[in-house]
Scaffold this active site. Structure first.
Site, PDB file in Angstrom:
ATOM      1  N   ASP A 124      38.795  54.078  33.228  1.00 30.72           N
ATOM      2  CA  ASP A 124      39.021  54.139  32.460  1.00 30.72           C
ATOM      3  C   ASP A 124      40.503  55.001  33.712  1.00 30.72           C
ATOM      4  O   ASP A 124      41.796  54.568  33.563  1.00 30.72           O
ATOM      5  CB  ASP A 124      39.536  54.400  30.975  1.00 30.72           C
ATOM      6  CG  ASP A 124      40.328  53.830  30.392  1.00 30.72           C
ATOM      7  OD1 ASP A 124      40.561  52.493  30.579  1.00 30.72           O
ATOM      8  OD2 ASP A 124      41.254  54.603  29.086  1.00 30.72           O
ATOM      9  N   LYS A 163      41.011  53.095  36.783  1.00 29.26           N
ATOM     10  CA  LYS A 163      41.761  52.047  37.073  1.00 29.26           C
ATOM     11  C   LYS A 163      43.239  52.362  36.214  1.00 29.26           C
ATOM     12  O   LYS A 163      44.464  51.670  37.074  1.00 29.26           O
ATOM     13  CB  LYS A 163      41.198  51.125  35.856  1.00 29.26           C
ATOM     14  CG  LYS A 163      40.931  49.838  36.151  1.00 29.26           C
ATOM     15  CD  LYS A 163      40.118  48.915  35.414  1.00 29.26           C
ATOM     16  CE  LYS A 163      38.042  49.050  35.319  1.00 29.26           C
ATOM     17  NZ  LYS A 163      37.904  48.173  34.189  1.00 29.26           N
ATOM     18  N   ARG A 199      27.890  53.126  38.511  1.00 31.59           N
ATOM     19  CA  ARG A 199      26.474  53.335  38.127  1.00 31.59           C
ATOM     20  C   ARG A 199      26.625  51.294  37.997  1.00 31.59           C
ATOM     21  O   ARG A 199      25.572  50.820  38.110  1.00 31.59           O
ATOM     22  CB  ARG A 199      25.735  53.599  37.043  1.00 31.59           C
ATOM     23  CG  ARG A 199      25.399  54.842  37.523  1.00 31.59           C
ATOM     24  CD  ARG A 199      25.252  55.487  36.252  1.00 31.59           C
ATOM     25  NE  ARG A 199      26.337  55.474  35.161  1.00 31.59           N
ATOM     26  CZ  ARG A 199      26.079  55.939  34.206  1.00 31.59           C
ATOM     27  NH1 ARG A 199      24.893  56.516  33.402  1.00 31.59           N
ATOM     28  NH2 ARG A 199      26.728  56.197  33.293  1.00 31.59           N
ATOM     29  N   HIS A 237      47.334  72.705  30.397  1.00 30.07           N
ATOM     30  CA  HIS A 237      49.074  71.690  30.739  1.00 30.07           C
ATOM     31  C   HIS A 237      50.012  72.955  30.485  1.00 30.07           C
ATOM     32  O   HIS A 237      50.766  73.360  31.260  1.00 30.07           O
ATOM     33  CB  HIS A 237      48.861  70.643  30.096  1.00 30.07           C
ATOM     34  CG  HIS A 237      47.987  70.025  30.425  1.00 30.07           C
ATOM     35  ND1 HIS A 237      47.505  69.591  31.744  1.00 30.07           N
ATOM     36  CD2 HIS A 237      47.167  68.722  30.155  1.00 30.07           C
ATOM     37  CE1 HIS A 237      46.404  68.435  31.792  1.00 30.07           C
ATOM     38  NE2 HIS A 237      46.385  67.795  30.418  1.00 30.07           N
TER      39      HIS A 237
END
Ligand code: BG6
Length: 489
Positions: free
Chosen positions: A16, A19, A46, A241
């Site tokens: 994810d 992309k 993989r 963060h």
């Protein structure tokens, strides 16, 4: 030209993050002419896939910043032609050697650097780093590896991970990403403090009453419950963060803007933090809720989450820095999923004006008259300062107003995604926005005892409805220090 080439391999290319963030960020850099003339991008994972299939799977996620530039489609095609795919196992020397051969072929004997982006689960970091460094490191230039959190789940596992990585890489080859450091307004924090006369002199316990670091999301952990359940919100957001923002906010002025100087100051702040007390922490977990005819699931409704999970999806904490500048000033952190809105902001509440001549004109609530500086990291980036003014008219009534720098109103240029900044920095070897291993150690040293105590004592999270403002315990925690959360009042 004899400019060096660069090969970027995204390990975990079918995932994810790759992309949604990494490929689009690389394309944006290419589009802005920030990549060298010769570069190659390899996806590695993989799944069996051809180059063409990889291109198809990412092409839908690439976006053109400025629509009026009509060559965007061409640029996209040109970019995709430089993207390739190599299927392989994560711990296979053989597969990485094959990748190496393909890389050499593309590099064509030029001086070329190699960057590996590990977009994979932490349990295979070390395998991949071993294979990449032994079988596919650059024969002619530098080799760098970008890693994403989680960097362990406590001091011990993080230390082990660091030691294992350092068998194969030196510290200056490791780029630990905390993508919040790549956000425009977080980067701007130092500019705000150190290039304006009017803030830095106020930046201490003398004028600042409290600092609030707030992170909220209006969606739950749907789809990633498996990962989330073994980490929880404190490890997912606070330990990295929010703590990074705190360190940048509170550090002493660095000697220069050099990465080492900045990180030296950050680590000093982290090491000056007082131990976190259990009663300075509130944990919560969201429960199912229906609103407007829609049903929102509970955290434990996720099939990958155990029904009796005590993992917090919300936490609030009061932290203190034990140094001359910040002694006694509460730094309140709040982070949560499935809340009513999505935002990340830093709120600085200043002290009351001593002997305020106008206090009567404000009614009884002096808090309303406090100056507050808000740095809204997202969405709708802004910096505003709440100041008091007279309401125009014949009576003396005061109002609190905002001096507002709203980025979208001032700048037409779109703000780059954090990953663009960070990828570019990694390519250029700029380490300022990456986490040094001593910073990581200090961050874990702060949170590990608390996490252990929460887990050993099986502290039950306070349930809050999906889409609400979170557990009421967070208000009591703030109230204990005479504070009101600025995002709610
Ligand atoms: C990630 C966390 O680091 O940051 C996620 O693992 C979170 O849980 C995400 O959703 C938030 O990032 P951003 O940039 O969307 O605010």
């Amino acid at each position: 030209s004899d400019e060096p080439t660069i090969s970027i391999t995204i390990v975990g290319a079918s995932g994810d993050l790759a992309k949604k963030k990494i490929f689009p960020a690389l394309f944006a850099l290419f589009y802005e002419n920030c990549l060298p003339e010769h570069f190659t991008i390899f996806g590695y994972s993989r799944s069996k896939m051809t180059d063409e299939e990889l291109r198809n799977s990412i092409s839908g996620t690439l976006t053109c910043r400025v629509d009026s530039r009509d060559n965007c489609g061409d640029k996209m095609e040109e970019f995709l032609r430089r993207c390739f795919y190599h299927p392989g196992q994560y711990g296979s020397d053989e597969n990485f050697s094959e990748l190496d051969e393909k890389l050499r072929e593309k590099e064509g004997g030029r001086l070329s650097h190699r960057l590996f982006y590990l977009s994979i689960p932490p349990n295979i970091f070390v395998d991949v780093v071993r294979c990449a460094s032994l079988c596919a490191s650059s024969p002619t230039g530098w080799t760098r590896v970008i890693v994403e959190k989680p960097f362990g789940r406590d001091s011990k596992s993080s230390g082990e991970l660091t030691r294992s990585l350092k068998q194969y890489l030196s510290e200056d080859q490791i780029f630990r990403i905390d993508h919040y450091l790549g956000k425009e307004l977080v980067e701007n924090l130092s500019v705000l403090r150190f290039s304006n006369l009017v803030f830095e002199p106020l930046w201490s316990r003398q004028y600042i009453r409290n600092v609030q670091l707030i992170f909220s999301e209006d969606f739950g952990t749907e789809g990633r419950g498996g990962y989330f359940d073994s980490y929880g919100i404190i490890r997912d957001i606070m330990q990295n963060h929010l703590l990074q923002i705190l360190a940048l906010f509170a550090m002493e002025p660095p000697v220069s803007l050099d990465a080492e100087d900045i990180r030296n100051e950050k680590v000093k702040v982290l090491r000056s933090m007082k131990n976190l007390q259990l009663d300075d922490v509130v944990v919560g977990q969201y429960k199912g809720h229906s609103k407007g005819g829609r049903a929102y699931p509970a955290y434990i409704d996720d099939p990958t989450v155990p029904k009796n999970s005590l993992t917090p999806t919300f936490a609030a904490a009061a932290l203190f820095i034990d140094n001359a500048r910040w002694d006694g000033v509460p730094f309140l952190m709040k982070a949560g999923k499935a809340l009513h809105s999505r935002r990340a902001e830093i709120r600085v509440q200043f002290r009351h004006v001593p002997g305020n001549l106008y206090k009567r004109s404000f009614g009884t609530d002096l808090d309303k008259a406090t100056n507050e500086l808000v740095i809204r990291v997202q969405p709708d980036e802004a910096i505003y300062l709440k100041v008091n003014n007279k309401i125009p008219g014949l009576t003396m009534r005061l109002d609190s107003s905002r001096l507002n720098l709203l980025y979208s109103a001032k700048y037409t240029r779109e703000i780059p995604d954090a990953y663009e900044r960070l990828l570019l920095d990694a390519i250029e070897g700029e380490r300022r926005l990456f986490i040094r291993s001593d910073e990581l150690d200090a961050a874990w040293a702060l949170f590990t005892p608390l996490l252990k105590e929460l887990e050993e004592k099986k502290i039950a999270p306070e349930l809050y409805p999906y889409g609400s403002r979170g557990p009421v315990g967070a208000h009591y925690l703030a109230a204990k220090y005479g504070v009101r959360w600025g995002d709610i009042s």
